[in-house]
Design a protein around this motif. Structure first.
Motif, PDB file in Angstrom:
ATOM      1  N   ALA A 141       0.850  -1.192   0.000  1.00 42.13           N
ATOM      2  CA  ALA A 141       0.000   0.000   0.000  1.00 42.13           C
ATOM      3  C   ALA A 141       0.883   1.239   0.000  1.00 42.13           C
ATOM      4  O   ALA A 141       1.784   1.359   0.820  1.00 42.13           O
ATOM      5  CB  ALA A 141      -0.912   0.010   1.229  1.00 42.13           C
ATOM      6  N   ALA A 142       0.652   2.134  -0.937  1.00 42.44           N
ATOM      7  CA  ALA A 142       1.347   3.425  -0.964  1.00 42.44           C
ATOM      8  C   ALA A 142       0.428   4.427  -0.262  1.00 42.44           C
ATOM      9  O   ALA A 142      -0.759   4.481  -0.551  1.00 42.44           O
ATOM     10  CB  ALA A 142       1.616   3.854  -2.395  1.00 42.44           C
ATOM     11  N   MET A 147       3.975   8.562  -3.440  1.00 42.84           N
ATOM     12  CA  MET A 147       4.707   7.357  -3.026  1.00 42.84           C
ATOM     13  C   MET A 147       4.455   6.223  -4.012  1.00 42.84           C
ATOM     14  O   MET A 147       5.380   5.495  -4.382  1.00 42.84           O
ATOM     15  CB  MET A 147       4.285   6.897  -1.632  1.00 42.84           C
ATOM     16  CG  MET A 147       4.991   7.577  -0.493  1.00 42.84           C
ATOM     17  SD  MET A 147       6.724   7.097  -0.351  1.00 42.84           S
ATOM     18  CE  MET A 147       7.524   8.508  -1.079  1.00 42.84           C
ATOM     19  N   LYS A 148       3.213   6.096  -4.463  1.00 49.73           N
ATOM     20  CA  LYS A 148       2.895   5.052  -5.438  1.00 49.73           C
ATOM     21  C   LYS A 148       3.694   5.268  -6.719  1.00 49.73           C
ATOM     22  O   LYS A 148       4.272   4.329  -7.273  1.00 49.73           O
ATOM     23  CB  LYS A 148       1.400   5.059  -5.736  1.00 49.73           C
ATOM     24  CG  LYS A 148       0.962   3.953  -6.659  1.00 49.73           C
ATOM     25  CD  LYS A 148      -0.538   3.981  -6.853  1.00 49.73           C
ATOM     26  CE  LYS A 148      -0.987   2.901  -7.806  1.00 49.73           C
ATOM     27  NZ  LYS A 148      -2.425   2.910  -8.017  1.00 49.73           N
ATOM     28  N   GLN A 149       3.770   6.522  -7.168  1.00 58.16           N
ATOM     29  CA  GLN A 149       4.513   6.836  -8.385  1.00 58.16           C
ATOM     30  C   GLN A 149       6.008   6.597  -8.177  1.00 58.16           C
ATOM     31  O   GLN A 149       6.686   6.052  -9.046  1.00 58.16           O
ATOM     32  CB  GLN A 149       4.256   8.289  -8.777  1.00 58.16           C
ATOM     33  CG  GLN A 149       4.942   8.682 -10.061  1.00 58.16           C
ATOM     34  CD  GLN A 149       4.625  10.133 -10.423  1.00 58.16           C
ATOM     35  OE1 GLN A 149       4.015  10.878  -9.672  1.00 58.16           O
ATOM     36  NE2 GLN A 149       5.057  10.531 -11.601  1.00 58.16           N
ATOM     37  N   GLN A 150       6.531   6.997  -7.026  1.00 58.46           N
ATOM     38  CA  GLN A 150       7.957   6.830  -6.754  1.00 58.46           C
ATOM     39  C   GLN A 150       8.358   5.353  -6.719  1.00 58.46           C
ATOM     40  O   GLN A 150       9.433   4.983  -7.178  1.00 58.46           O
ATOM     41  CB  GLN A 150       8.310   7.496  -5.418  1.00 58.46           C
ATOM     42  CG  GLN A 150       9.773   7.419  -5.070  1.00 58.46           C
ATOM     43  CD  GLN A 150      10.095   8.180  -3.804  1.00 58.46           C
ATOM     44  OE1 GLN A 150       9.308   8.962  -3.303  1.00 58.46           O
ATOM     45  NE2 GLN A 150      11.268   7.937  -3.271  1.00 58.46           N
ATOM     46  N   PHE A 151       7.493   4.488  -6.174  1.00 58.08           N
ATOM     47  CA  PHE A 151       7.819   3.078  -6.050  1.00 58.08           C
ATOM     48  C   PHE A 151       7.410   2.257  -7.266  1.00 58.08           C
ATOM     49  O   PHE A 151       7.782   1.093  -7.369  1.00 58.08           O
ATOM     50  CB  PHE A 151       7.162   2.488  -4.799  1.00 58.08           C
ATOM     51  CG  PHE A 151       7.894   2.799  -3.534  1.00 58.08           C
ATOM     52  CD1 PHE A 151       9.022   2.074  -3.184  1.00 58.08           C
ATOM     53  CD2 PHE A 151       7.472   3.817  -2.696  1.00 58.08           C
ATOM     54  CE1 PHE A 151       9.698   2.353  -2.018  1.00 58.08           C
ATOM     55  CE2 PHE A 151       8.147   4.106  -1.525  1.00 58.08           C
ATOM     56  CZ  PHE A 151       9.267   3.371  -1.179  1.00 58.08           C
ATOM     57  N   ALA A 152       6.638   2.832  -8.189  1.00 55.47           N
ATOM     58  CA  ALA A 152       6.115   2.063  -9.333  1.00 55.47           C
ATOM     59  C   ALA A 152       7.198   1.307 -10.103  1.00 55.47           C
ATOM     60  O   ALA A 152       7.042   0.111 -10.357  1.00 55.47           O
ATOM     61  CB  ALA A 152       5.311   2.972 -10.258  1.00 55.47           C
ATOM     62  N   PRO A 153       8.331   1.937 -10.484  1.00 58.43           N
ATOM     63  CA  PRO A 153       9.347   1.182 -11.236  1.00 58.43           C
ATOM     64  C   PRO A 153       9.924   0.011 -10.434  1.00 58.43           C
ATOM     65  O   PRO A 153      10.118  -1.075 -10.967  1.00 58.43           O
ATOM     66  CB  PRO A 153      10.436   2.221 -11.529  1.00 58.43           C
ATOM     67  CG  PRO A 153       9.767   3.548 -11.376  1.00 58.43           C
ATOM     68  CD  PRO A 153       8.689   3.351 -10.349  1.00 58.43           C
ATOM     69  N   ARG A 172      -4.067   4.855  -0.957  1.00 58.15           N
ATOM     70  CA  ARG A 172      -5.168   5.396  -0.170  1.00 58.15           C
ATOM     71  C   ARG A 172      -4.716   6.691   0.481  1.00 58.15           C
ATOM     72  O   ARG A 172      -3.580   6.810   0.935  1.00 58.15           O
ATOM     73  CB  ARG A 172      -5.589   4.418   0.933  1.00 58.15           C
ATOM     74  CG  ARG A 172      -6.089   3.102   0.417  1.00 58.15           C
ATOM     75  CD  ARG A 172      -7.527   3.242  -0.075  1.00 58.15           C
ATOM     76  NE  ARG A 172      -8.050   1.948  -0.459  1.00 58.15           N
ATOM     77  CZ  ARG A 172      -8.276   1.594  -1.713  1.00 58.15           C
ATOM     78  NH1 ARG A 172      -7.997   2.407  -2.697  1.00 58.15           N
ATOM     79  NH2 ARG A 172      -8.766   0.422  -1.993  1.00 58.15           N
ATOM     80  N   HIS A 173      -5.613   7.621   0.547  1.00 58.18           N
ATOM     81  CA  HIS A 173      -5.329   8.880   1.225  1.00 58.18           C
ATOM     82  C   HIS A 173      -6.191   8.918   2.477  1.00 58.18           C
ATOM     83  O   HIS A 173      -7.409   8.969   2.390  1.00 58.18           O
ATOM     84  CB  HIS A 173      -5.643  10.070   0.321  1.00 58.18           C
ATOM     85  CG  HIS A 173      -4.888  10.008  -0.977  1.00 58.18           C
ATOM     86  ND1 HIS A 173      -3.614  10.499  -1.098  1.00 58.18           N
ATOM     87  CD2 HIS A 173      -5.207   9.477  -2.173  1.00 58.18           C
ATOM     88  CE1 HIS A 173      -3.195  10.283  -2.335  1.00 58.18           C
ATOM     89  NE2 HIS A 173      -4.139   9.665  -3.004  1.00 58.18           N
ATOM     90  N   LEU A 174      -5.565   8.855   3.638  1.00 62.30           N
ATOM     91  CA  LEU A 174      -6.299   8.860   4.890  1.00 62.30           C
ATOM     92  C   LEU A 174      -6.412  10.284   5.412  1.00 62.30           C
ATOM     93  O   LEU A 174      -5.466  11.062   5.310  1.00 62.30           O
ATOM     94  CB  LEU A 174      -5.589   7.986   5.923  1.00 62.30           C
ATOM     95  CG  LEU A 174      -5.483   6.511   5.554  1.00 62.30           C
ATOM     96  CD1 LEU A 174      -4.683   5.765   6.608  1.00 62.30           C
ATOM     97  CD2 LEU A 174      -6.866   5.895   5.409  1.00 62.30           C
ATOM     98  N   PRO A 175      -7.567  10.629   5.995  1.00 65.97           N
ATOM     99  CA  PRO A 175      -7.708  11.976   6.547  1.00 65.97           C
ATOM    100  C   PRO A 175      -6.798  12.156   7.752  1.00 65.97           C
ATOM    101  O   PRO A 175      -6.474  11.193   8.432  1.00 65.97           O
ATOM    102  CB  PRO A 175      -9.184  12.046   6.950  1.00 65.97           C
ATOM    103  CG  PRO A 175      -9.590  10.621   7.138  1.00 65.97           C
ATOM    104  CD  PRO A 175      -8.751   9.812   6.191  1.00 65.97           C
ATOM    105  N   ARG A 176      -6.413  13.391   7.983  1.00 69.89           N
ATOM    106  CA  ARG A 176      -5.586  13.704   9.151  1.00 69.89           C
ATOM    107  C   ARG A 176      -6.407  13.438  10.408  1.00 69.89           C
ATOM    108  O   ARG A 176      -7.544  13.853  10.513  1.00 69.89           O
ATOM    109  CB  ARG A 176      -5.158  15.173   9.121  1.00 69.89           C
ATOM    110  CG  ARG A 176      -4.282  15.559  10.309  1.00 69.89           C
ATOM    111  CD  ARG A 176      -3.906  17.018  10.260  1.00 69.89           C
ATOM    112  NE  ARG A 176      -2.950  17.323   9.234  1.00 69.89           N
ATOM    113  CZ  ARG A 176      -1.646  17.082   9.328  1.00 69.89           C
ATOM    114  NH1 ARG A 176      -1.170  16.510  10.390  1.00 69.89           N
ATOM    115  NH2 ARG A 176      -0.838  17.413   8.353  1.00 69.89           N
ATOM    116  N   PRO A 177      -5.827  12.723  11.392  1.00 71.62           N
ATOM    117  CA  PRO A 177      -6.576  12.419  12.605  1.00 71.62           C
ATOM    118  C   PRO A 177      -6.766  13.670  13.454  1.00 71.62           C
ATOM    119  O   PRO A 177      -5.957  14.603  13.387  1.00 71.62           O
ATOM    120  CB  PRO A 177      -5.688  11.404  13.327  1.00 71.62           C
ATOM    121  CG  PRO A 177      -4.322  11.691  12.830  1.00 71.62           C
ATOM    122  CD  PRO A 177      -4.490  12.172  11.408  1.00 71.62           C
TER     123      PRO A 177
END
Length: 196
Positions: A141-142, A147-153, A172-177
């Motif tokens: 999970a990115a 982060m997803k783009q950076q780790f894709a390769p 996933r984008h989690l809301p700030r707690p």
């Protein structure tokens, strides 16, 4: 379900990953799951404690000592494996891929359960260890699109021709707690920053 959050840090060390793990733990507890956080050893913190209703177990050997005295690694591995066997998780969620990821690999045989790796920052492990970590999880999970783009390769290279070709990569984008007493801003701190 018994969920073990395997992390590099946790309270009172505060950062984005710690806030995310705290939020996940509270959501999972509200859903009826039993959660525990494993974090690094910190000065003046007990080996086991409960913080904000979340059980926390700290690895016994500070990472700095492992670097200075590599012989202590076997002590750390034995303690981590024993804790995994004691907790008996149904799933392990690794947050970050530094010392936590490496120690998970070294203790993977202690329990048999699915593992999720959340990518919060660049992996700071040697390339062979990175490959073993990515190959040894059921899902990656990115925590953000960047982060997803950076780790894709890296992920694509490890998927091609491997047994993990069907493993999902999530973003996933989690809301700030909401702030708690543990990490509320200090009154007037914003004014002090404006002076600089």
């Amino acid at each position: 379900m018994r969920i073990l959050h395997w992390n590099d840090g946790y309270y009172p060390h505060i950062g984005g990953t710690e806030l995310l793990v705290r939020s996940l733990c509270h959501v999972q507890q509200a859903a009826g799951h039993h959660v525990t956080v494993v974090g690094r050893s910190l000065p003046d913190c007990p080996a086991e404690e409960e913080i904000d209703n979340i059980p926390v177990w700290r690895r016994p050997v500070p990472e700095e000592r492992l670097i200075q005295q590599p012989g202590l690694l076997s002590q750390q591995v034995k303690a981590c494996a024993a804790f995994k066997r004691r907790f008996q998780p149904d799933v392990i969620h690794i947050h970050g891929s530094h010392m936590a990821g490496w120690l998970h690999l070294l203790t993977r045989e202690a329990v048999s359960c699915p593992t999720i790796l959340s990518l919060h920052a660049p992996i700071r492990l040697p390339a062979p260890v990175q490959r073993r970590l990515l190959m040894g999880v059921e899902a990656v999970a990115a925590v953000s699109a960047s982060m997803k783009q950076q780790f894709a390769p890296l992920l694509e290279a490890h998927r091609t021709g491997s047994s993990c070709s069907q493993r999902p990569v999530l973003s996933r984008h989690l809301p700030r707690p909401p702030p708690t007493a543990v990490h509320r801003p200090v009154p007037g701190a914003h004014r002090a920053r404006e002076r600089f």
